[in-house]
Motif scaffolding. Structure first.
Motif, PDB file in Angstrom:
ATOM      1  N   ASP A   1       0.019   0.393  -5.348  1.00 49.80           N
ATOM      2  CA  ASP A   1       1.343   0.661  -5.916  1.00 49.80           C
ATOM      3  C   ASP A   1       1.236   1.220  -7.330  1.00 49.80           C
ATOM      4  O   ASP A   1       2.162   1.872  -7.810  1.00 49.80           O
ATOM      5  CB  ASP A   1       2.210  -0.612  -5.901  1.00 49.80           C
ATOM      6  CG  ASP A   1       2.531  -1.049  -4.476  1.00 49.80           C
ATOM      7  OD1 ASP A   1       2.474  -0.196  -3.568  1.00 49.80           O
ATOM      8  OD2 ASP A   1       2.797  -2.240  -4.267  1.00 49.80           O
ATOM      9  N   ASP A   2       0.097   0.946  -8.003  1.00 48.20           N
ATOM     10  CA  ASP A   2      -0.152   1.582  -9.309  1.00 48.20           C
ATOM     11  C   ASP A   2      -0.751   2.966  -9.106  1.00 48.20           C
ATOM     12  O   ASP A   2      -0.305   3.942  -9.709  1.00 48.20           O
ATOM     13  CB  ASP A   2      -1.140   0.734 -10.134  1.00 48.20           C
ATOM     14  CG  ASP A   2      -0.550  -0.607 -10.512  1.00 48.20           C
ATOM     15  OD1 ASP A   2       0.328  -0.633 -11.369  1.00 48.20           O
ATOM     16  OD2 ASP A   2      -0.973  -1.619  -9.929  1.00 48.20           O
ATOM     17  N   LEU A   3      -1.808   3.025  -8.237  1.00 52.73           N
ATOM     18  CA  LEU A   3      -2.551   4.292  -8.101  1.00 52.73           C
ATOM     19  C   LEU A   3      -1.721   5.379  -7.413  1.00 52.73           C
ATOM     20  O   LEU A   3      -2.016   6.565  -7.556  1.00 52.73           O
ATOM     21  CB  LEU A   3      -3.858   4.056  -7.335  1.00 52.73           C
ATOM     22  CG  LEU A   3      -4.837   3.085  -8.005  1.00 52.73           C
ATOM     23  CD1 LEU A   3      -6.119   2.963  -7.194  1.00 52.73           C
ATOM     24  CD2 LEU A   3      -5.172   3.492  -9.428  1.00 52.73           C
ATOM     25  N   SER A   4      -0.673   4.996  -6.725  1.00 48.60           N
ATOM     26  CA  SER A   4       0.209   5.996  -6.099  1.00 48.60           C
ATOM     27  C   SER A   4       1.066   6.675  -7.165  1.00 48.60           C
ATOM     28  O   SER A   4       1.697   7.688  -6.894  1.00 48.60           O
ATOM     29  CB  SER A   4       1.149   5.314  -5.102  1.00 48.60           C
ATOM     30  OG  SER A   4       2.007   4.426  -5.815  1.00 48.60           O
ATOM     31  N   GLY A   5       1.120   6.078  -8.354  1.00 51.93           N
ATOM     32  CA  GLY A   5       2.036   6.588  -9.383  1.00 51.93           C
ATOM     33  C   GLY A   5       3.443   6.063  -9.173  1.00 51.93           C
ATOM     34  O   GLY A   5       4.337   6.270  -9.999  1.00 51.93           O
ATOM     35  N   GLU A   6       3.663   5.302  -8.055  1.00 51.48           N
ATOM     36  CA  GLU A   6       5.027   4.843  -7.741  1.00 51.48           C
ATOM     37  C   GLU A   6       5.539   3.846  -8.767  1.00 51.48           C
ATOM     38  O   GLU A   6       6.727   3.821  -9.084  1.00 51.48           O
ATOM     39  CB  GLU A   6       5.077   4.194  -6.352  1.00 51.48           C
ATOM     40  CG  GLU A   6       5.345   5.138  -5.222  1.00 51.48           C
ATOM     41  CD  GLU A   6       6.435   6.176  -5.498  1.00 51.48           C
ATOM     42  OE1 GLU A   6       7.576   5.807  -5.824  1.00 51.48           O
ATOM     43  OE2 GLU A   6       6.143   7.372  -5.395  1.00 51.48           O
TER      44      GLU A   6
ATOM     45  N   GLU B   1      -2.888   2.390   3.458  1.00 49.04           N
ATOM     46  CA  GLU B   1      -3.609   1.132   3.742  1.00 49.04           C
ATOM     47  C   GLU B   1      -2.895  -0.002   3.000  1.00 49.04           C
ATOM     48  O   GLU B   1      -2.930  -0.069   1.775  1.00 49.04           O
ATOM     49  CB  GLU B   1      -5.070   1.262   3.254  1.00 49.04           C
ATOM     50  CG  GLU B   1      -5.860  -0.027   3.324  1.00 49.04           C
ATOM     51  CD  GLU B   1      -5.898  -0.607   4.722  1.00 49.04           C
ATOM     52  OE1 GLU B   1      -6.565  -0.019   5.564  1.00 49.04           O
ATOM     53  OE2 GLU B   1      -5.234  -1.657   4.975  1.00 49.04           O
ATOM     54  N   ARG B   2      -2.253  -0.894   3.731  1.00 48.07           N
ATOM     55  CA  ARG B   2      -1.455  -1.928   3.062  1.00 48.07           C
ATOM     56  C   ARG B   2      -2.232  -3.225   2.818  1.00 48.07           C
ATOM     57  O   ARG B   2      -1.702  -4.159   2.208  1.00 48.07           O
ATOM     58  CB  ARG B   2      -0.168  -2.229   3.852  1.00 48.07           C
ATOM     59  CG  ARG B   2       0.857  -1.105   3.841  1.00 48.07           C
ATOM     60  CD  ARG B   2       1.009  -0.421   2.478  1.00 48.07           C
ATOM     61  NE  ARG B   2       1.576  -1.270   1.431  1.00 48.07           N
ATOM     62  CZ  ARG B   2       1.525  -0.973   0.135  1.00 48.07           C
ATOM     63  NH1 ARG B   2       0.932   0.114  -0.299  1.00 48.07           N
ATOM     64  NH2 ARG B   2       2.058  -1.781  -0.756  1.00 48.07           N
TER      65      ARG B   2
ATOM     66  N   GLU C   1      -7.353  -5.643   0.037  1.00 45.44           N
ATOM     67  CA  GLU C   1      -8.824  -5.756   0.020  1.00 45.44           C
ATOM     68  C   GLU C   1      -9.460  -4.526   0.667  1.00 45.44           C
ATOM     69  O   GLU C   1     -10.433  -3.971   0.158  1.00 45.44           O
ATOM     70  CB  GLU C   1      -9.289  -7.048   0.722  1.00 45.44           C
ATOM     71  CG  GLU C   1      -8.683  -8.334   0.156  1.00 45.44           C
ATOM     72  CD  GLU C   1      -8.836  -8.463  -1.365  1.00 45.44           C
ATOM     73  OE1 GLU C   1      -9.882  -8.018  -1.901  1.00 45.44           O
ATOM     74  OE2 GLU C   1      -7.909  -8.999  -2.015  1.00 45.44           O
ATOM     75  N   ALA C   2      -8.894  -4.083   1.790  1.00 48.34           N
ATOM     76  CA  ALA C   2      -9.421  -2.883   2.466  1.00 48.34           C
ATOM     77  C   ALA C   2      -9.225  -1.668   1.550  1.00 48.34           C
ATOM     78  O   ALA C   2     -10.087  -0.779   1.477  1.00 48.34           O
ATOM     79  CB  ALA C   2      -8.707  -2.675   3.799  1.00 48.34           C
ATOM     80  N   PHE C   3      -8.112  -1.635   0.849  1.00 47.30           N
ATOM     81  CA  PHE C   3      -7.811  -0.542  -0.081  1.00 47.30           C
ATOM     82  C   PHE C   3      -8.906  -0.482  -1.167  1.00 47.30           C
ATOM     83  O   PHE C   3      -9.473   0.574  -1.457  1.00 47.30           O
ATOM     84  CB  PHE C   3      -6.433  -0.792  -0.705  1.00 47.30           C
ATOM     85  CG  PHE C   3      -6.012   0.253  -1.685  1.00 47.30           C
ATOM     86  CD1 PHE C   3      -5.348   1.400  -1.260  1.00 47.30           C
ATOM     87  CD2 PHE C   3      -6.266   0.106  -3.042  1.00 47.30           C
ATOM     88  CE1 PHE C   3      -4.957   2.375  -2.170  1.00 47.30           C
ATOM     89  CE2 PHE C   3      -5.886   1.069  -3.950  1.00 47.30           C
ATOM     90  CZ  PHE C   3      -5.229   2.212  -3.517  1.00 47.30           C
ATOM     91  N   LEU C   4      -9.240  -1.656  -1.740  1.00 45.28           N
ATOM     92  CA  LEU C   4     -10.259  -1.703  -2.803  1.00 45.28           C
ATOM     93  C   LEU C   4     -11.628  -1.266  -2.283  1.00 45.28           C
ATOM     94  O   LEU C   4     -12.378  -0.580  -2.986  1.00 45.28           O
ATOM     95  CB  LEU C   4     -10.348  -3.117  -3.399  1.00 45.28           C
ATOM     96  CG  LEU C   4      -9.188  -3.543  -4.304  1.00 45.28           C
ATOM     97  CD1 LEU C   4      -9.283  -5.030  -4.641  1.00 45.28           C
ATOM     98  CD2 LEU C   4      -9.165  -2.726  -5.594  1.00 45.28           C
ATOM     99  N   ARG C   5     -11.936  -1.648  -1.033  1.00 43.45           N
ATOM    100  CA  ARG C   5     -13.245  -1.294  -0.472  1.00 43.45           C
ATOM    101  C   ARG C   5     -13.408   0.213  -0.308  1.00 43.45           C
ATOM    102  O   ARG C   5     -14.521   0.726  -0.299  1.00 43.45           O
ATOM    103  CB  ARG C   5     -13.451  -1.989   0.888  1.00 43.45           C
ATOM    104  CG  ARG C   5     -13.844  -3.462   0.763  1.00 43.45           C
ATOM    105  CD  ARG C   5     -14.393  -4.013   2.073  1.00 43.45           C
ATOM    106  NE  ARG C   5     -13.431  -3.971   3.157  1.00 43.45           N
ATOM    107  CZ  ARG C   5     -12.484  -4.897   3.374  1.00 43.45           C
ATOM    108  NH1 ARG C   5     -12.392  -5.941   2.567  1.00 43.45           N
ATOM    109  NH2 ARG C   5     -11.648  -4.785   4.390  1.00 43.45           N
ATOM    110  N   ALA C   6     -12.272   0.933  -0.184  1.00 39.33           N
ATOM    111  CA  ALA C   6     -12.357   2.394   0.030  1.00 39.33           C
ATOM    112  C   ALA C   6     -12.474   3.175  -1.285  1.00 39.33           C
ATOM    113  O   ALA C   6     -12.764   4.377  -1.261  1.00 39.33           O
ATOM    114  CB  ALA C   6     -11.118   2.863   0.799  1.00 39.33           C
TER     115      ALA C   6
END
Ligand SMILES: NC(=O)c1ccc[n+]([C@@H]2O[C@H](COP(=O)([O-])OP(=O)(O)OC[C@H]3O[C@@H](n4cnc5c(N)ncnc54)[C@H](OP(=O)(O)O)[C@@H]3O)[C@@H](O)[C@H]2O)c1
Length: 387
Positions: free
Chosen positions: A226-231, A266-267, A270-275
Motif C-alpha cells: 500500500d506504500d509501494l503502490s504510491g496509493e 499479491e495481498r 509476506e509473499a509480497f516481501l519475498r518477491a
C-alpha cells in the motif's frame, strides 16, 4: 518590584465535575491503537485536573471487542481481549450506537468497514477521530457525506493523523481555508516509509531490505504494497487537496508505483516481501544514476495548480525535499498570501507514537470544543434525548 511574577507550574483545576466523554477505540491491538491507549492512560490524571475525563469504554480488533460503559482498565487493551466477545466490528459499532452519553469513536484501523460506517455514526451524534485514510480519501461522495453528516449530527469529524502522522498539516490547511486563502500549489514528501526506503537505498541498502526494515519499525502500512503502490501518498494528497477546498477524485491523480502492478495484486504481505529482491538491482542502478548527477531520489507529491501527481523524482541535492532525514515529511504550500516563499511544515511522517499523539490532539479538540461543551451543558444526557 511589586507583585508575584512567578509562573504557576499547574493551571488551577476548573471548578465542578469533570466533563466525561466515552472513547471507543477500534484497532486497539494495532501499533497506533496501542500507542494511543498508552498515551491516553498516561494523560488520564493530567486531563482530570483540567476538567476532562475520557474513559476508554470500548476496544475492538478485527476478531472481537469489549465494552464497559464504566471504563475499561487502560493498561494494555491489546492484552485485555481475553474477556472479549468474539464478533465483528459491526457488533462493536452497534454497541457504540447504543451507548448512553457522549461518545467519540477513535478509528486506528485501516478497515473499510469502519470507514464506511463513519458517516452514519456522525449523523447519529457520535464524534469520529480517525487515523484511517479510507474515509476521507474515498470517493468525493463519501467525503461530502462525512462532512455533511458531521454537520447534521452536530458531531465533529477529525482526521489530522491521516496526513503527516504527527504534523499539523490538515490543521494548517483548515485554518488557511477558514480565512478564505486558496492553496495555489503544493509540493511534498508525504510518505515517511517511502522516504526511509529511498534514503536507505541511496545509502547502499538493498531495496528489499530497506522495505523489510521500514516495516519492522512500524513505519509502513500493514501491507507494504500500500506504500509501494504510491496509493498511500495518493490518499494523503487527495485529503490535503480536499481539505483545501478542491473537489478532487482519485482518477484525477497520476501516481507512479515503485513496483509493477502485477506484484501489487499479491495481498499476502509476506509473499509480497519475498518477491522484492528481484527489484534490488534496478533500484540500485536508479540511485547510482541520480548520485552521478548530484541528485537524490524522493517520492514527490505535487499539485501545480491544475494537475496533481505523485512519483519518484531525482531532485538536485540542494532541493528542500531532497535534504530530508529518513522518515521525515515536508509539505510546501503556496497560497494567495504565501506566494513567493512557501509555507512549509516538516516533521516525522510516520510512527505509532507521533500518530497517536495527533489522534489525541484531535480527541482533545473534539472534547473541549463546542460538541463537548454541548454535552457538558446538557449534563451528559443521552444522544437520543438531545437529538
Ligand atoms: N503506523 C503509522 O505510522 C501510521 C501513521 C499514520 C496513519 N496510520 C494509519 O493508522 C491505521 C492503523 O495503522 P497501524 O500501523 O496501527 O496498523 P496495524 O498495526 O496493522 O493495526 C491495525 C488494527 O486494526 C485492526 N483491524 C484490521 N482490520 C480490521 C477490520 N476489518 N475491522 C476491525 N479492525 C480491524 C487490527 O486488529 P487485529 O490485531 O485483530 O488484526 C489492529 O487492531 C491505518 O489506517 C494507518 O494507515 C498509521
Amino acid at each position: 518590584m511589586s507583585g508575584d511574577r512567578r509562573i504557576p507550574v499547574e493551571a488551577p483545576a476548573p471548578a465542578g465535575e469533570p466533563r466525561r466523554i466515552g472513547v471507543a477505540l477500534a484497532g486497539a491491538s494495532g501499533r497506533v491503537g496501542r500507542a494511543f491507549a498508552a498515551l491516553l492512560a498516561a494523560r488520564t490524571d493530567a486531563l482530570r485536573t483540567r476538567g476532562l475525563e475520557l474513559p476508554l469504554v470500548g476496544v475492538a480488533r478485527s476478531r472481537g471487542w469489549r465494552w464497559d460503559a464504566a471504563g475499561l482498565a487502560h493498561s494494555g487493551p491489546h492484552d485485555g481481549f481475553a474477556g472479549a466477545a468474539a464478533g465483528s466490528i459491526a457488533g462493536f459499532l452497534e454497541r457504540a450506537r447504543a451507548h448512553d452519553g457522549p461518545l467519540v469513536l477513535v478509528d486506528c484501523t485501516a478497515s473499510e468497514d469502519v470507514a464506511a460506517a463513519s458517516p452514519a455514526l456522525l449523523a447519529d451524534g457520535i464524534a469520529v477521530v480517525t487515523a484511517n485514510k479510507l474515509g476521507s480519501a474515498g470517493t468525493l461522495a463519501r467525503w461530502r457525506e462525512l462532512h455533511a453528516n458531521a454537520t447534521a449530527g452536530a458531531a465533529p469529524y477529525r482526521h489530522s493523523a491521516t496526513v503527516g502522522a504527527g504534523m499539523p498539516v490538515l490543521a494548517t490547511v483548515r485554518r488557511l481555508r477558514r480565512r478564505g486563502e486558496r492553496v495555489r500549489t503544493l509540493r511534498a514528501v508525504l510518505s515517511g516509509s517511502l522516504s526511509a526506503v529511498l534514503s536507505a537505498v541511496q545509502d547502499g541498502a538493498a531495496f528489499s531490505d530497506a522495505v523489510a526494515d521500514a516495516r519492522a519499525r512500524g513505519c509502513t502500512e500493514p501491507h507494504p504494497g500500500d506504500d509501494l503502490s504510491g496509493e498511500d501518498v495518493a490518499r494523503k494528497l487527495l485529503i490535503v487537496l480536499r481539505e483545501g477546498g478542491l473537489p478532487v477524485e482519485r482518477a484525477q491523480l497520476r501516481v507512479e508505483p515503485l513496483v509493477p502492478a502485477g506484484l501489487l495484486r499479491e495481498r499476502d504481505p509476506e509473499a509480497f516481501l519475498r518477491a522484492l529482491p528481484s527489484f534490488d538491482d534496478a533500484w540500485r542502478a536508479r540511485a547510482e544514476d541520480a548520485a552521478r548527477s548530484g541528485r537524490r531520489l524522493a517520492f514527490v507529491a505535487e499539485f501545480d495548480g491544475t494537475l496533481a501527481r505523485a512519483e519518484v523524482r531525482a531532485l538536485p541535492e540542494s532541493d528542500t525535499l531532497a535534504t530530508l532525514r529518513p522518515g521525515e515529511n515536508r509539505v510546501e504550500l503556496t497560497t494567495d498570501v504565501h506566494d513567493t516563499v512557501p509555507l512549509a511544515i516538516s516533521g516525522p511522517g510516520a510512527g505509532p507514537e507521533v500518530t497517536a499523539a495527533n489522534v489525541l490532539s484531535d480527541l482533545l479538540d473534539v472534547a473541549r470544543g463546542a460538541w463537548g461543551a454541548r454535552y457538558d451543558a446538557e449534563g451528559g444526557v443521552s444522544r437520543a434525548a438531545s437529538a
